[in-house]
Design a protein around this motif. Structure first.
Motif, PDB file in Angstrom:
ATOM      1  N   UNK A   1       0.830  -1.208   0.000  1.00  0.00           N
ATOM      2  CA  UNK A   1       0.000   0.000   0.000  1.00  0.00           C
ATOM      3  C   UNK A   1       0.861   1.255   0.000  1.00  0.00           C
ATOM      4  N   UNK A   2       2.045   1.172   0.587  1.00  0.00           N
ATOM      5  CA  UNK A   2       2.985   2.285   0.518  1.00  0.00           C
ATOM      6  C   UNK A   2       3.400   2.538  -0.933  1.00  0.00           C
ATOM      7  N   UNK A   3       3.634   1.449  -1.666  1.00  0.00           N
ATOM      8  CA  UNK A   3       3.993   1.594  -3.069  1.00  0.00           C
ATOM      9  C   UNK A   3       2.885   2.217  -3.891  1.00  0.00           C
ATOM     10  N   UNK A   4       1.644   1.805  -3.624  1.00  0.00           N
ATOM     11  CA  UNK A   4       0.503   2.365  -4.364  1.00  0.00           C
ATOM     12  C   UNK A   4       0.387   3.872  -4.127  1.00  0.00           C
ATOM     13  N   UNK A   5       0.408   4.264  -2.855  1.00  0.00           N
ATOM     14  CA  UNK A   5       0.283   5.677  -2.533  1.00  0.00           C
ATOM     15  C   UNK A   5       1.450   6.498  -3.039  1.00  0.00           C
ATOM     16  N   UNK A   6       2.665   5.950  -2.959  1.00  0.00           N
ATOM     17  CA  UNK A   6       3.855   6.673  -3.399  1.00  0.00           C
ATOM     18  C   UNK A   6       3.824   6.939  -4.902  1.00  0.00           C
ATOM     19  N   UNK A   7       3.479   5.916  -5.665  1.00  0.00           N
ATOM     20  CA  UNK A   7       3.420   6.088  -7.116  1.00  0.00           C
ATOM     21  C   UNK A   7       2.281   7.044  -7.493  1.00  0.00           C
TER      22      UNK A   7
ATOM     23  N   UNK B   1      22.975   8.637 -10.992  1.00  0.00           N
ATOM     24  CA  UNK B   1      23.017   8.012 -12.323  1.00  0.00           C
ATOM     25  C   UNK B   1      21.969   8.571 -13.272  1.00  0.00           C
ATOM     26  N   UNK B   2      21.623   9.847 -13.117  1.00  0.00           N
ATOM     27  CA  UNK B   2      20.819  10.427 -14.176  1.00  0.00           C
ATOM     28  C   UNK B   2      19.601  11.215 -13.809  1.00  0.00           C
ATOM     29  N   UNK B   3      19.120  11.160 -12.571  1.00  0.00           N
ATOM     30  CA  UNK B   3      17.919  11.917 -12.215  1.00  0.00           C
ATOM     31  C   UNK B   3      18.265  13.395 -12.072  1.00  0.00           C
TER      32      UNK B   3
ATOM     33  N   UNK C   1       6.697  11.450 -12.801  1.00  0.00           N
ATOM     34  CA  UNK C   1       6.885  10.251 -13.621  1.00  0.00           C
ATOM     35  C   UNK C   1       6.624  10.502 -15.103  1.00  0.00           C
ATOM     36  N   UNK C   2       6.064  11.660 -15.422  1.00  0.00           N
ATOM     37  CA  UNK C   2       5.878  11.983 -16.844  1.00  0.00           C
ATOM     38  C   UNK C   2       7.235  12.059 -17.534  1.00  0.00           C
ATOM     39  N   UNK C   3       7.364  11.365 -18.642  1.00  0.00           N
ATOM     40  CA  UNK C   3       8.625  11.363 -19.365  1.00  0.00           C
ATOM     41  C   UNK C   3       9.604  10.287 -18.924  1.00  0.00           C
ATOM     42  N   UNK C   4       9.243   9.501 -17.937  1.00  0.00           N
ATOM     43  CA  UNK C   4      10.142   8.454 -17.442  1.00  0.00           C
ATOM     44  C   UNK C   4       9.757   7.062 -17.950  1.00  0.00           C
TER      45      UNK C   4
ATOM     46  N   UNK D   1      11.214   7.815  -9.313  1.00  0.00           N
ATOM     47  CA  UNK D   1      11.741   6.577  -9.901  1.00  0.00           C
ATOM     48  C   UNK D   1      11.886   5.503  -8.832  1.00  0.00           C
ATOM     49  N   UNK D   2      12.428   5.909  -7.690  1.00  0.00           N
ATOM     50  CA  UNK D   2      12.588   4.978  -6.569  1.00  0.00           C
ATOM     51  C   UNK D   2      11.254   4.395  -6.133  1.00  0.00           C
TER      52      UNK D   2
END
Length: 249
Positions: A54-60, A164-166, A67-70, A175-176
């Motif tokens: 659920x942490x992943x869902x909320x974070x994303x 490494x690129x962000x 995240x646009x363009x990634x 991204x993380x």
């Protein structure tokens, strides 16, 4: 499970979701809370992993603007995250965790120092094949660790993406959130099938994580980058000291 224990887990989930979506340190509050309500260490670990879905869902969800363009970068990294999460879960279910956990304080301290260092804008630098392979191997290793134990895997990924690129802390954090969310979800699926998950603890902890993690990316988006980066580094160093004390005492 009593109402007071459920409220404790809910509060720990909010705190974990907030810190997890900002710095990848969700387990700072969620894992100890599960131990505090009486779960054995292995059960607490697998329950923590399931709740952090659920942490992943909320974070994303909260990171969608960054995240646009990634898409191309994430399409390259997600299969690696899936493989790493599955491998880490398999390791946890097959070997003792003690030996692997001994390297956690060192990894966490090193990554925290990397986060604290000044960040150059690397977004426009050309990406050679060797660079991409090294990045993929690093993501794989961190996701294996994330599926195995999970504490501070997000800090390691954040340090990697900043170097490494962000372009910004907010971009690296977004991204993380995706990569770690995928690895964690794959590991959680394995634990649901093969490990002892405490569902009574997952519900309040997961709900708290969802609420807290939805707010975290907004904090990263609007807070001054350098002070926030240093705060994340200090939190990571603090956790490294705590884990090192618990491991080697």
């Amino acid at each position: 499970m009593t109402w007071s224990e459920m409220l404790l887990l809910f509060a720990a989930g909010i705190g974990g979701g907030l810190t997890g979506s900002i710095a990848g340190l969700a387990s700072v509050s969620t894992y100890p809370a599960l131990l505090l309500v009486g779960l054995p260490p292995v059960t607490a670990n697998v329950t923590n992993t399931v709740a952090l879905v659920f942490n992943g869902i909320g974070s994303v969800w909260g990171s969608l603007p960054e995240l646009r363009g990634q898409r191309a970068k994430l399409r390259r990294m997600i299969p690696t995250a899936v493989l790493g999460g599955a491998a880490g879960a398999a390791l946890l279910l097959s070997i003792p965790a003690e030996g692997f956990e001994k390297v956690v304080p060192v990894l966490l301290a090193a990554s925290s120092v990397v986060i604290a260092l000044p960040v150059r804008n690397n977004a426009d630098r050309p990406r050679h094949t060797g660079h991409l392979v090294l990045q993929a191997l690093s993501v794989l290793a961190i996701c294996v660790y994330g599926g195995f134990f999970g504490a501070a895997a997000g800090v390691l990924l954040l340090a990697l993406f900043l170097r490494t690129g962000s372009a910004t802390l907010a971009d690296a954090n977004a991204t993380k959130n995706v990569v770690l969310g995928v690895a964690n979800a794959v590991a959680a699926l394995g634990f649901i099938v093969f490990a002892p998950v405490s569902w009574a603890a997952v519900v309040p902890l997961g709900l708290g994580c969802l609420i807290g993690s939805r707010l975290g990316p907004a904090v990263v988006r609007h807070a001054p980058a350098t002070p926030l980066r240093l705060l994340i580094a200090l939190a990571g160093l603090g956790l490294a000291v705590k884990l090192g004390y618990d491991t080697y005492r």
